[in-house]
Design a protein around this motif. Sequence first.
Motif, PDB file in Angstrom:
ATOM      1  N   LYS A 142       0.838  -1.191   0.000  1.00 59.03           N
ATOM      2  CA  LYS A 142       0.000   0.000   0.000  1.00 59.03           C
ATOM      3  C   LYS A 142       0.875   1.245   0.000  1.00 59.03           C
ATOM      4  O   LYS A 142       1.708   1.423   0.882  1.00 59.03           O
ATOM      5  N   GLN A 143       0.692   2.080  -0.981  1.00 61.92           N
ATOM      6  CA  GLN A 143       1.462   3.307  -1.089  1.00 61.92           C
ATOM      7  C   GLN A 143       0.628   4.457  -0.525  1.00 61.92           C
ATOM      8  O   GLN A 143      -0.601   4.436  -0.581  1.00 61.92           O
ATOM      9  N   PRO A 144       1.284   5.492   0.030  1.00 64.05           N
ATOM     10  CA  PRO A 144       0.545   6.663   0.504  1.00 64.05           C
ATOM     11  C   PRO A 144      -0.247   7.290  -0.639  1.00 64.05           C
ATOM     12  O   PRO A 144       0.156   7.234  -1.798  1.00 64.05           O
ATOM     13  N   SER A 145      -1.398   7.873  -0.332  1.00 64.38           N
ATOM     14  CA  SER A 145      -2.275   8.421  -1.357  1.00 64.38           C
ATOM     15  C   SER A 145      -1.826   9.801  -1.823  1.00 64.38           C
ATOM     16  O   SER A 145      -2.313  10.282  -2.833  1.00 64.38           O
ATOM     17  N   TYR A 146      -0.920  10.448  -1.099  1.00 69.82           N
ATOM     18  CA  TYR A 146      -0.485  11.781  -1.511  1.00 69.82           C
ATOM     19  C   TYR A 146       0.767  11.687  -2.381  1.00 69.82           C
ATOM     20  O   TYR A 146       1.557  10.755  -2.265  1.00 69.82           O
ATOM     21  N   PRO A 147       0.968  12.651  -3.262  1.00 68.85           N
ATOM     22  CA  PRO A 147       2.079  12.567  -4.219  1.00 68.85           C
ATOM     23  C   PRO A 147       3.424  12.884  -3.583  1.00 68.85           C
ATOM     24  O   PRO A 147       3.506  13.437  -2.482  1.00 68.85           O
ATOM     25  N   ILE A 148       4.469  12.532  -4.314  1.00 68.51           N
ATOM     26  CA  ILE A 148       5.837  12.785  -3.866  1.00 68.51           C
ATOM     27  C   ILE A 148       6.269  14.165  -4.344  1.00 68.51           C
ATOM     28  O   ILE A 148       6.128  14.502  -5.518  1.00 68.51           O
ATOM     29  N   ARG A 149       6.810  14.945  -3.426  1.00 69.45           N
ATOM     30  CA  ARG A 149       7.269  16.297  -3.759  1.00 69.45           C
ATOM     31  C   ARG A 149       8.733  16.308  -4.183  1.00 69.45           C
ATOM     32  O   ARG A 149       9.113  17.016  -5.104  1.00 69.45           O
ATOM     33  N   LYS A 150       9.548  15.488  -3.508  1.00 65.15           N
ATOM     34  CA  LYS A 150      10.973  15.490  -3.797  1.00 65.15           C
ATOM     35  C   LYS A 150      11.571  14.134  -3.456  1.00 65.15           C
ATOM     36  O   LYS A 150      11.285  13.561  -2.415  1.00 65.15           O
ATOM     37  N   TYR A 151      12.391  13.613  -4.369  1.00 67.65           N
ATOM     38  CA  TYR A 151      13.130  12.370  -4.124  1.00 67.65           C
ATOM     39  C   TYR A 151      14.482  12.721  -3.505  1.00 67.65           C
ATOM     40  O   TYR A 151      15.157  13.638  -3.967  1.00 67.65           O
ATOM     41  N   LEU A 152      14.878  11.971  -2.466  1.00 68.12           N
ATOM     42  CA  LEU A 152      16.098  12.293  -1.743  1.00 68.12           C
ATOM     43  C   LEU A 152      17.159  11.196  -1.815  1.00 68.12           C
ATOM     44  O   LEU A 152      18.353  11.487  -1.848  1.00 68.12           O
ATOM     45  N   LEU A 153      16.739   9.936  -1.816  1.00 66.34           N
ATOM     46  CA  LEU A 153      17.697   8.829  -1.761  1.00 66.34           C
ATOM     47  C   LEU A 153      17.050   7.574  -2.328  1.00 66.34           C
ATOM     48  O   LEU A 153      15.857   7.328  -2.117  1.00 66.34           O
ATOM     49  N   ARG A 154      17.850   6.764  -3.059  1.00 61.60           N
ATOM     50  CA  ARG A 154      17.382   5.459  -3.538  1.00 61.60           C
ATOM     51  C   ARG A 154      18.165   4.375  -2.801  1.00 61.60           C
ATOM     52  O   ARG A 154      19.390   4.348  -2.843  1.00 61.60           O
ATOM     53  N   SER A 155      17.445   3.501  -2.107  1.00 60.17           N
ATOM     54  CA  SER A 155      18.077   2.412  -1.362  1.00 60.17           C
ATOM     55  C   SER A 155      17.821   1.093  -2.069  1.00 60.17           C
ATOM     56  O   SER A 155      16.672   0.721  -2.320  1.00 60.17           O
ATOM     57  N   ARG A 156      18.896   0.357  -2.344  1.00 63.70           N
ATOM     58  CA  ARG A 156      18.796  -0.936  -3.018  1.00 63.70           C
ATOM     59  C   ARG A 156      19.050  -2.094  -2.059  1.00 63.70           C
ATOM     60  O   ARG A 156      19.396  -3.194  -2.478  1.00 63.70           O
TER      61      ARG A 156
END
Length: 293
Positions: free
Chosen positions: A116-130
């Motif tokens: 389940k993803q949050p219903s509000y949009p993303i404003r800014k991407y900060l980090l990608r974790s693999r």
Amino acid sequence: MAINIAKAEASMKNFSDRQRTTKLFNPRQVVKVQTERATRSDQSKLQPRFRVTEVVRSLGKDNYEIRLPEGSTVHPIVHAEKLEKFWTADSAKFPLAQEPAPSLLPAQPPVQTSEKQPSYPIRKYLLRSRSTVPPRYYVQWDTPSKDLGWAVEDAGIISDAIVYEKVNGILPETGITSTNSAAVQEQKQVKYLQKTPILRNTWTGKAPWAAALGRTPTVKLASLHDTPQLNLHRVVQKRFDEHNLLMYYAGEVVATPQNAKGKYTVRYTDAYEEKVGHQELKGLLYTTSNRID
């Protein structure tokens, strides 16, 4: 004479700036986008060529993402100068003036994910974790309080993050290990369409939001070494002119010179290679963003 020319140029610039108006568009607003002519014979026509579409979102700096049908050759990111408001003519008075309806463009279906993803949009991407499969993104949500949190990667986030990085700069990455590097490489090639992926952790943990992650930095990005051989595999990012827009690309040093007067070979994720000197490489070295606005 040189002073008078400088004054004249400044005066002309001020006048031009006063005449310039900023075009503003809203998400889902129907617009016309100016496209290139298909053939050389089209170049003789006085009227520019337009197609009807709608705005997906604003990317800042007068750039907009537009919705396009599958298989379209038009770039999805355009400058405001190439957009015009779409006005539907009165069919009773001008029956031949109707343009193709925007509804001809297929609507993008909502992304279905197992989590389940949050219903509000993303404003800014900060980090990608693999460190997880699928990867996660540490983001700033578009809420009144601008909350921070994790978002699990899905098809929608992949396309969104790719556009975000092109416009705002390459995201720092963490969690790439010798165990998962082959899987990360395959994902970057297949899902991100990168020809020569970079498999280097670039998160320094220096940003003010890093403490919220509860983790130590992945790697320390040192300054450029005076010994060229020690700069092998250093990560860079550079803005290239693509379709009259400046787009960021990540690259990696794949060959070093014998001395500091020689040229380094930098290979970017689209397989493009270029030769750069020591001082130029210093200006291209990757640094992570430390701002949240």
